[in-house]
Design an enzyme around this catalytic site. Structure first.
Site, PDB file in Angstrom:
ATOM      1  N   TYR A  95       0.793  -1.235   0.000  1.00 40.13           N
ATOM      2  CA  TYR A  95       0.000   0.000   0.000  1.00 40.13           C
ATOM      3  C   TYR A  95       0.826   1.287   0.000  1.00 40.13           C
ATOM      4  CZ  TYR A  95      -3.763  -3.233   1.034  1.00 40.13           C
ATOM      5  OH  TYR A  95      -4.653  -4.273   0.977  1.00 40.13           O
ATOM      6  N   PRO A 108     -11.191  -0.870  -1.885  1.00 45.54           N
ATOM      7  CA  PRO A 108     -12.346  -1.691  -2.247  1.00 45.54           C
ATOM      8  C   PRO A 108     -13.634  -1.086  -1.708  1.00 45.54           C
ATOM      9  CG  PRO A 108     -11.252  -2.650  -0.359  1.00 45.54           C
ATOM     10  CD  PRO A 108     -10.464  -1.414  -0.737  1.00 45.54           C
ATOM     11  N   HIS A 334      -7.599   0.775   2.329  1.00 47.60           N
ATOM     12  CA  HIS A 334      -7.327  -0.628   2.643  1.00 47.60           C
ATOM     13  C   HIS A 334      -6.126  -0.865   3.562  1.00 47.60           C
ATOM     14  CE1 HIS A 334      -8.075  -4.763   2.166  1.00 47.60           C
ATOM     15  NE2 HIS A 334      -8.113  -4.878   0.860  1.00 47.60           N
ATOM     16  N   SER A 450      -5.859 -15.096   4.750  1.00 46.49           N
ATOM     17  CA  SER A 450      -5.644 -14.499   6.065  1.00 46.49           C
ATOM     18  C   SER A 450      -4.557 -15.234   6.839  1.00 46.49           C
ATOM     19  CB  SER A 450      -6.951 -14.547   6.864  1.00 46.49           C
ATOM     20  OG  SER A 450      -6.719 -14.153   8.203  1.00 46.49           O
ATOM     21  N   SER A 550     -10.257 -12.493  -4.832  1.00 51.02           N
ATOM     22  CA  SER A 550     -10.495 -12.533  -3.393  1.00 51.02           C
ATOM     23  C   SER A 550     -11.898 -13.033  -3.106  1.00 51.02           C
ATOM     24  CB  SER A 550     -10.319 -11.135  -2.794  1.00 51.02           C
ATOM     25  OG  SER A 550     -10.387 -11.208  -1.399  1.00 51.02           O
ATOM     26  N   GLN A 551     -11.991 -13.936  -2.140  1.00 53.20           N
ATOM     27  CA  GLN A 551     -13.290 -14.355  -1.637  1.00 53.20           C
ATOM     28  C   GLN A 551     -13.655 -13.457  -0.459  1.00 53.20           C
ATOM     29  OE1 GLN A 551     -15.482 -18.378  -0.027  1.00 53.20           O
ATOM     30  NE2 GLN A 551     -13.425 -18.013   0.725  1.00 53.20           N
TER      31      GLN A 551
END
Length: 640
Positions: A95, A108, A334, A450, A550-551
């Site tokens: 980032y 997002p 984010h 994660s 991404s889920q």
């Protein structure tokens, strides 16, 4: 934006995250294991000649007594001295070092179920109720009373690090000329009265939500919001849309911020915005048909400078958007937290709003309500020029983004579970098949996983572009009519198992991306020449994630969306529900190779074909079992 597993919050387990359980530190994987996996991940994605060169470079890097071993030892030492050895490297690389504008490229968004506001009062009641929910959630955070998350999915039941939650309403991203800074505020013993910034018609207003240590009631919040709306309607008092500056590239915004900071009025306004709990952006109707796709675009970028894009402040982590046309959601910066933390917060708010009716009792106000303060800006001709430049660049970004929200309704995760397959692995394999069908090749793919099982854990990458997924894609494409179903099914299982195994590596801190990043950054920290492994073309290719996935699972039908991370790439976010799957596919229009409409259509076709394959194969297997049973029965009968 975004994460593999949805945590469950267990009310029976200890609520106080601080000192109530000890999380392990993130491990540093063995150097040999990481470099072996790196070679395995890239072998089928580069030419034979490139791979041969890369293998020689890797062997030199990891040779006994070589650079790799030296850097590995330094990482092991860093692990002993810090809470999380990769955290700072990762947040800067992912980032803070990125110079691209935040909207579309980094931030997002989540689209809430559409609201049906009959009039302005409905919008204000909803806004007051939402703010009340935010304050309720903030009170849980302040009391450290938020229940601990426990992992679901692979290796379920492990407690997860909760630190990201405490950055939701207490941080902001400060633009820098070369690198941004994530500023996390610490509460003092006597915190100042808390406030929220209300954005309306590109103007910013301070809404004090705690006065004399007491929260404002929903009726008081409604009253204050009503005053703000009236003030915003006054066109004579309207100031330029300063929020547009935050949509610019990070270096450009840092330079613009330095210009506006020269004036004390501007410094005060900036300070009020940067210290606020969050923003609530009251948007004008977009004027577009309210499709899922258009509502997602509205969340991501506001529609352009002539719509609602100036009604934002992109440096703040939480911006709740409430549109008069019923388009509501949140856009987040984010860097402080992952998508699943955002989802848990949003689901708490929506549950709060559904479970506790709007409290508009005619109770006395906690105090005399002063008129909310409008933030003032001194805009010199130089600032006006900067605003025009920012507006022009944002408009180009808005026009360039192509996005498609698709609700796949043929089946959902329940069908996949009945096949005894992981829904996430199955969908990832479908994405690989769809990309292969569209482009005739496989490319480096990012899926966030994660690592909150570890102290200060954020995410690592699941490299979904496995060799097994490529073999399956070829069997389903070139071999569509020649490869038998039994072999296709075996190839599907191989791909699912490869995906699942890499997922377990990632969530247990044994994947390769964070480790390679740490080795590279350690060399930089020690002012060493960059090792050849990190300048090699294969490494550069490995980090161009043409497919960024991404889920983001939710309990409500929410749409999660983000843009591609490279100019010739796709963003692919998905939300698996029991009987359907919500996809949001994005690309940039100026890349002639990519098209989200085509990709989404082919993805749905691939999912149907995979369902048919599973059903046909299972039916054939059942028939074979029955025949085998019948033969055994006949044989047994003849023996008697």
């Amino acid at each position: 934006m975004p994460v593999l597993e949805k945590p469950k919050q267990d009310q029976e387990k200890p609520k106080e995250h601080k000192d109530s359980y000890v999380l392990p530190k993130l491990p540093v994987p063995p150097l040999q294991k990481t470099t072996d996996m790196y070679l395995k991940c890239m072998k089928h994605l580069v030419t034979e000649e490139e791979f041969k060169r890369t293998k020689a470079i890797v062997e030199k890097f990891r040779a006994p007594g070589g650079t790799g071993e030296f850097l590995q030892q330094k990482l092991l030492e860093k692990r002993e001295k810090t809470e999380n050895w990769v955290y700072d490297y990762w947040v800067e690389d992912m980032y803070l070092n990125n110079r691209l504008p935040l909207p579309v490229n980094s931030s997002p968004a989540i689209v809430f179920p559409r609201q049906n506001f009959q009039d302005q009062n409905d919008l204000l009641r909803f806004s007051a109720h939402l703010i009340s929910g935010v304050l309720d959630y903030k009170a849980l955070l302040d009391a450290h009373a938020l229940p601990i998350d426990y992992a679901r999915g692979q290796l379920a039941g492990t407690p997860l690090c909760m630190k990201q939650y405490y950055r939701l309403f207490s941080s902001f991203r400060l633009p820098g000329h070369k690198k941004d800074t994530l500023v996390a505020q610490k509460n003092s013993v006597m915190p100042e009265p808390e406030h929220i910034i209300i954005a309306c018609k590109n103007q910013f207003f301070v809404l004090d939500v705690v006065i004399n240590f007491r929260r404002l009631s929903e009726r008081d919040l409604f009253t204050q919001l009503e005053k703000i709306l009236k003030m915003a309607e006054n066109e004579e008092e309207r100031l330029p849309p300063i929020g547009l500056l935050t949509s610019d590239g990070r270096t450009e915004w840092a330079e613009s911020r330095a210009v506006i900071m020269k004036d004390s009025t501007n410094r005060d306004s900036l300070d009020m915005i940067e210290r606020c709990l969050c923003l609530v952006c009251l948007d004008d109707p977009s004027g577009n048909e309210l499709t899922d796709t258009n509502r997602a675009l509205q969340m991501l970028h506001g529609g352009g400078y002539d719509k609602n894009s100036g009604n934002r402040w992109y440096d703040k982590p939480m911006q709740f958007v409430i549109g008069m046309d019923g388009t509501c959601g949140v856009v987040c910066e984010h860097s402080p937290f992952e998508g699943i933390v955002l989802v848990q917060c949003i689901e708490h708010l929506l549950k709060y709003m559904k479970g506790s009716p709007s409290k508009f009792v005619r109770a006395a106000s906690v105090c005399e309500l002063s008129v909310p303060r409008k933030l003032r800006w001194k805009c010199s001709p130089e600032v006006q020029g900067l605003l025009a430049s920012s507006a022009d660049k944002l408009q180009r970004l808005v026009r360039n983004l192509d996005l498609n929200v698709k609700k796949f309704t043929v089946y959902g995760k329940e069908f996949i579970k009945k096949q005894r397959m992981s829904p996430d692995a199955y969908i990832q394999v479908a994405l690989q098949l769809a990309f292969y069908r569209c482009h005739g090749k496989q490319v480096p793919t990012y899926e966030s996983a994660s690592i909150r099982r570890f102290l200060e854990g954020r995410v690592d990458n699941i490299r979904s572009a496995t060799y097994e997924a490529l073999v399956f894609a070829k069997a389903m494409t070139e071999g569509k009519s020649t490869v038998p179903d039994s072999e296709k099914m075996q190839r599907l299982w191989d791909a699912i198992n490869a995906q699942t195994n890499y997922t377990i590596l990632s969530i247990t801190g044994m994947a390769i991306d964070n480790h390679l990043l740490g080795l590279r950054e350690m060399a930089h920290e020690l002012k060493m020449e960059k090792p050849e492994i990190f300048t090699d073309e294969t490494f550069l290719i490995s980090n161009r994630f043409i497919l960024s996935t991404s889920q983001v699972p939710t309990t409500a039908d929410m749409i999660c969306c983000y843009g591609p991370v490279v100019p010739n790439g796709y963003g692919a976010c998905y939300n698996p529900q029991s009987d359907h799957i919500i996809f949001c596919i994005s690309n940039f229009r100026d890349c002639k190779e990519t098209c989200s409409t085509v990709f989404a259509k082919i993805l749905q076709e691939c999912l149907v074909e995979m369902r048919d394959l599973c059903s046909k194969y299972n039916m054939a297997a059942k028939t074979a079992d029955k025949k085998e049973g019948a033969v055994k029965h006949v044989k047994n009968g003849s023996k008697s």
